[in-house]
Each structure stands twice: as C-alpha cells, then as structure tokens.
Motif scaffolding. Structure first.
Motif, PDB file in Angstrom:
ATOM      1  N   GLY A   7       0.809  -1.208   0.000  1.00 42.60           N
ATOM      2  CA  GLY A   7       0.000   0.000   0.000  1.00 42.60           C
ATOM      3  C   GLY A   7       0.841   1.255   0.000  1.00 42.60           C
ATOM      4  N   GLU A   8       1.926   1.253   0.772  1.00 39.79           N
ATOM      5  CA  GLU A   8       2.811   2.415   0.808  1.00 39.79           C
ATOM      6  C   GLU A   8       3.462   2.661  -0.546  1.00 39.79           C
ATOM      7  N   ARG A   9       3.786   1.576  -1.244  1.00 36.16           N
ATOM      8  CA  ARG A   9       4.370   1.736  -2.586  1.00 36.16           C
ATOM      9  C   ARG A   9       3.361   2.377  -3.537  1.00 36.16           C
TER      10      ARG A   9
ATOM     11  N   LEU B  68     -16.070   2.334  -6.275  1.00 37.49           N
ATOM     12  CA  LEU B  68     -14.912   1.927  -5.471  1.00 37.49           C
ATOM     13  C   LEU B  68     -15.112   2.249  -3.996  1.00 37.49           C
ATOM     14  N   ARG B  69     -15.734   3.386  -3.713  1.00 37.52           N
ATOM     15  CA  ARG B  69     -15.995   3.739  -2.319  1.00 37.52           C
ATOM     16  C   ARG B  69     -16.942   2.713  -1.687  1.00 37.52           C
ATOM     17  N   ALA B  70     -17.990   2.342  -2.400  1.00 34.75           N
ATOM     18  CA  ALA B  70     -18.932   1.344  -1.880  1.00 34.75           C
ATOM     19  C   ALA B  70     -18.232   0.006  -1.657  1.00 34.75           C
ATOM     20  N   LEU B  71     -17.385  -0.381  -2.597  1.00 34.70           N
ATOM     21  CA  LEU B  71     -16.679  -1.659  -2.473  1.00 34.70           C
ATOM     22  C   LEU B  71     -15.739  -1.647  -1.267  1.00 34.70           C
ATOM     23  N   ALA B  72     -14.988  -0.562  -1.112  1.00 34.37           N
ATOM     24  CA  ALA B  72     -14.063  -0.472   0.024  1.00 34.37           C
ATOM     25  C   ALA B  72     -14.821  -0.453   1.347  1.00 34.37           C
ATOM     26  N   LEU B  73     -15.927   0.272   1.411  1.00 35.51           N
ATOM     27  CA  LEU B  73     -16.732   0.315   2.639  1.00 35.51           C
ATOM     28  C   LEU B  73     -17.241  -1.080   2.996  1.00 35.51           C
ATOM     29  N   ALA B  74     -17.750  -1.798   1.996  1.00 35.33           N
ATOM     30  CA  ALA B  74     -18.290  -3.138   2.255  1.00 35.33           C
ATOM     31  C   ALA B  74     -17.207  -4.073   2.778  1.00 35.33           C
ATOM     32  N   LYS B  75     -16.002  -3.933   2.236  1.00 32.29           N
ATOM     33  CA  LYS B  75     -14.906  -4.802   2.656  1.00 32.29           C
ATOM     34  C   LYS B  75     -14.398  -4.456   4.053  1.00 32.29           C
ATOM     35  N   THR B  76     -14.745  -3.264   4.552  1.00 24.93           N
ATOM     36  CA  THR B  76     -14.423  -2.927   5.939  1.00 24.93           C
ATOM     37  C   THR B  76     -15.582  -3.248   6.873  1.00 24.93           C
TER      38      THR B  76
ATOM     39  N   LEU C 183      -5.151  -0.303  -4.341  1.00 25.94           N
ATOM     40  CA  LEU C 183      -5.148  -0.473  -2.885  1.00 25.94           C
ATOM     41  C   LEU C 183      -6.230  -1.450  -2.435  1.00 25.94           C
ATOM     42  N   ILE C 184      -7.400  -1.371  -3.028  1.00 27.72           N
ATOM     43  CA  ILE C 184      -8.478  -2.315  -2.688  1.00 27.72           C
ATOM     44  C   ILE C 184      -8.052  -3.733  -3.038  1.00 27.72           C
ATOM     45  N   GLY C 185      -7.418  -3.902  -4.209  1.00 26.65           N
ATOM     46  CA  GLY C 185      -6.947  -5.222  -4.622  1.00 26.65           C
ATOM     47  C   GLY C 185      -5.893  -5.797  -3.696  1.00 26.65           C
ATOM     48  N   GLN C 186      -5.185  -4.918  -2.955  1.00 26.79           N
ATOM     49  CA  GLN C 186      -4.155  -5.369  -2.022  1.00 26.79           C
ATOM     50  C   GLN C 186      -4.638  -5.347  -0.572  1.00 26.79           C
ATOM     51  N   ALA C 187      -5.959  -5.165  -0.391  1.00 22.02           N
ATOM     52  CA  ALA C 187      -6.582  -5.186   0.938  1.00 22.02           C
ATOM     53  C   ALA C 187      -6.146  -4.017   1.819  1.00 22.02           C
ATOM     54  N   CYS C 188      -5.726  -2.912   1.211  1.00 24.08           N
ATOM     55  CA  CYS C 188      -5.359  -1.696   1.959  1.00 24.08           C
ATOM     56  C   CYS C 188      -6.575  -0.760   1.911  1.00 24.08           C
ATOM     57  N   LEU C 189      -7.606  -1.121   2.658  1.00 26.63           N
ATOM     58  CA  LEU C 189      -8.916  -0.510   2.474  1.00 26.63           C
ATOM     59  C   LEU C 189      -9.015   0.903   3.048  1.00 26.63           C
ATOM     60  N   GLU C 190      -8.473   1.119   4.225  1.00 23.76           N
ATOM     61  CA  GLU C 190      -8.525   2.456   4.810  1.00 23.76           C
ATOM     62  C   GLU C 190      -7.727   3.443   3.961  1.00 23.76           C
ATOM     63  N   GLN C 191      -6.595   2.995   3.437  1.00 22.43           N
ATOM     64  CA  GLN C 191      -5.816   3.850   2.549  1.00 22.43           C
ATOM     65  C   GLN C 191      -6.603   4.165   1.281  1.00 22.43           C
ATOM     66  N   ALA C 192      -7.305   3.166   0.747  1.00 22.80           N
ATOM     67  CA  ALA C 192      -8.115   3.387  -0.452  1.00 22.80           C
ATOM     68  C   ALA C 192      -9.199   4.430  -0.199  1.00 22.80           C
ATOM     69  N   LEU C 193      -9.851   4.347   0.946  1.00 23.85           N
ATOM     70  CA  LEU C 193     -10.903   5.309   1.272  1.00 23.85           C
ATOM     71  C   LEU C 193     -10.342   6.717   1.405  1.00 23.85           C
ATOM     72  N   ARG C 194      -9.151   6.845   1.961  1.00 23.12           N
ATOM     73  CA  ARG C 194      -8.533   8.173   2.076  1.00 23.12           C
ATOM     74  C   ARG C 194      -8.203   8.732   0.695  1.00 23.12           C
ATOM     75  N   VAL C 195      -7.701   7.883  -0.184  1.00 20.08           N
ATOM     76  CA  VAL C 195      -7.381   8.322  -1.544  1.00 20.08           C
ATOM     77  C   VAL C 195      -8.646   8.755  -2.276  1.00 20.08           C
ATOM     78  N   LEU C 196      -9.741   8.025  -2.077  1.00 19.02           N
ATOM     79  CA  LEU C 196     -10.994   8.332  -2.766  1.00 19.02           C
ATOM     80  C   LEU C 196     -11.601   9.656  -2.318  1.00 19.02           C
TER      81      LEU C 196
END
Length: 234
Positions: A14-16, A67-75, A42-55
C-alpha cells in the motif's frame, strides 16, 4: 479466508502505491484519474482504509462511488455501501459493475445473516445486470447464486451462456478476473480438474492482488458447499 500476504507485507504494498500516486500527482497527471487507479490497486491489495482516504480526493464519478462502496463493504460497512449503490441504481446507473457490486453486497448480507431474502435479492440483481449488459461478471455470479438457491437447472443455463461468450477468447488474453470466471464456470459444471488449472492461472496472472485472490478462493468454497462437495476439493 487467510490473506495471500501477511498484514505488514500488504501495508508495504500500500505504501508503494501511495508513493507512486504522489509521483503521478507531482507530474501533473489528472488528479481524479490517478486517485481512482491508486484506489483500485489499494483495494486489490486489501489496503482498504488507505483506499478510502485516496478516494476522498477523487471526483463524484460513477467509478469513484463504485470503489468507495466496495471499500466500505470490505471494511464491514455493508449497509452504507448498499445505500450508495441503490442510490446509483435509482439514478439510472444500471451498468454491470454497479449492479454487480450491489448484488455482491446483498449476498454478503446473506452470508452474515443467513436470511434468504438477501440471497434472492442478490440473484435478482445479478440476473438483471446480466440480461441488461451480457457482461460475464454478473453472469457467473448469477449462476453461482442460483446454485445456492438450489436451482441447478438455472445455474447450468447461465453458465452455458457465460462460457459461450468467452469461448473465442484465448486464456493468454484474459486478465486474472476473466480467468477466474471461466474457472468458476467449470467448477459449477463439476469439471474440477479444469477449474483447478484455471484458478492456478488466474492467481499466477496477478499474484500480488491478495484481496482479489482471497475473493476467488472464498467464492470457490461457497460454490463447492452449494454443490455438496468438500471445501478443500480444489
């Protein structure tokens, strides 16, 4: 389902991605487009909180909301995800991705609650998406859901339609999701050796996408259970 990588490894991945995003932004590339690419990775790598911040920096486009809905559901925020997706559906967004993600959230609710009303809702939305778009993503999920509903005849009918749409595509030209679709189709038909081979190719096509691989594995186990087979049959 165990993650493909350890948590520290996923965080490093995720950091990369975030460092790459910063380089894109410094290069004056379109901010929204780069944010969406980074969030999807990030979602594909399970870095969900980072993905939500990027979105948060993305626009209000259809893809950003998906993507926001998908990341939220995965959290675990499934109801919040469903609210976003149902609002999109009511606004006329009936593309395969929006409806497919929505149906997946209803199926997630069924898995957590055991309430068959959610499973029926998932099947209805998957089938609607497949009939409207002929996209194999909701098509194979409609077939899988039909198996869970004990409607094997409908499942086979849908699987045959999915395979007919992919029969002219060479495996080398498929991404990891499409390979997994064909693998699942053969699994639902009971062709376990063929399914095992294709799942292996799907994983090898993108071995860093641990969240996506976990989804494939989890779905295969659900299918195996629906078919009355052992969870470790693959």
């Amino acid at each position: 389902v165990e993650p493909f990588h350890s948590a520290p490894a996923a965080e490093a991945d995720g950091e990369r991605v975030l460092k790459l995003l910063k380089r894109w932004q410094n290069a004056d590339l379109p901010k929204s487009a780069t944010a969406l690419l980074a969030a999807e990775s990030l979602i594909g790598q399970a870095c969900l909180e980072q993905a939500l911040r990027v979105l948060e920096a993305a626009d209000g486009s259809v893809r950003a909301r998906q993507l926001r809905a998908l990341a939220l559901a995965k959290t675990g925020k499934i109801d919040e995800a469903i609210a976003i997706l149902e609002q999109m559906r009511q606004a006329g967004e009936n593309d395969a991705e929006t409806l497919g993600i929505l149906a997946g959230r209803y199926r997630q609710k069924w898995q957590e609650s055991g309430n068959s009303n959610f499973l029926n809702a998932a099947f209805s939305v998957y089938r609607e998406a497949f009939e409207h778009t002929r996209d194999t993503y909701p098509g194979i999920n409609a077939a899988s859901t039909a198996v869970q509903l004990k409607n094997r005849e409908e499942a086979v009918r849908l699987v045959r339609q999915v395979l007919s749409q992919l029969e002219g595509v060479a495996p080398d030209a498929m991404d990891h999701w499409r390979l997994a679709t064909v693998a699942e189709a053969h699994l639902l038909l009971g062709n376990l050796e063929k399914a095992r081979d294709l799942y292996g190719k799907a994983v090898a096509r993108n071995p860093m996408a641990q969240e996506n691989i976990a989804v494939m594995r989890r779905q295969a186990r659900i299918d195996l259970k629906g078919l009355g087979l052992a969870a470790d049959a693959l």
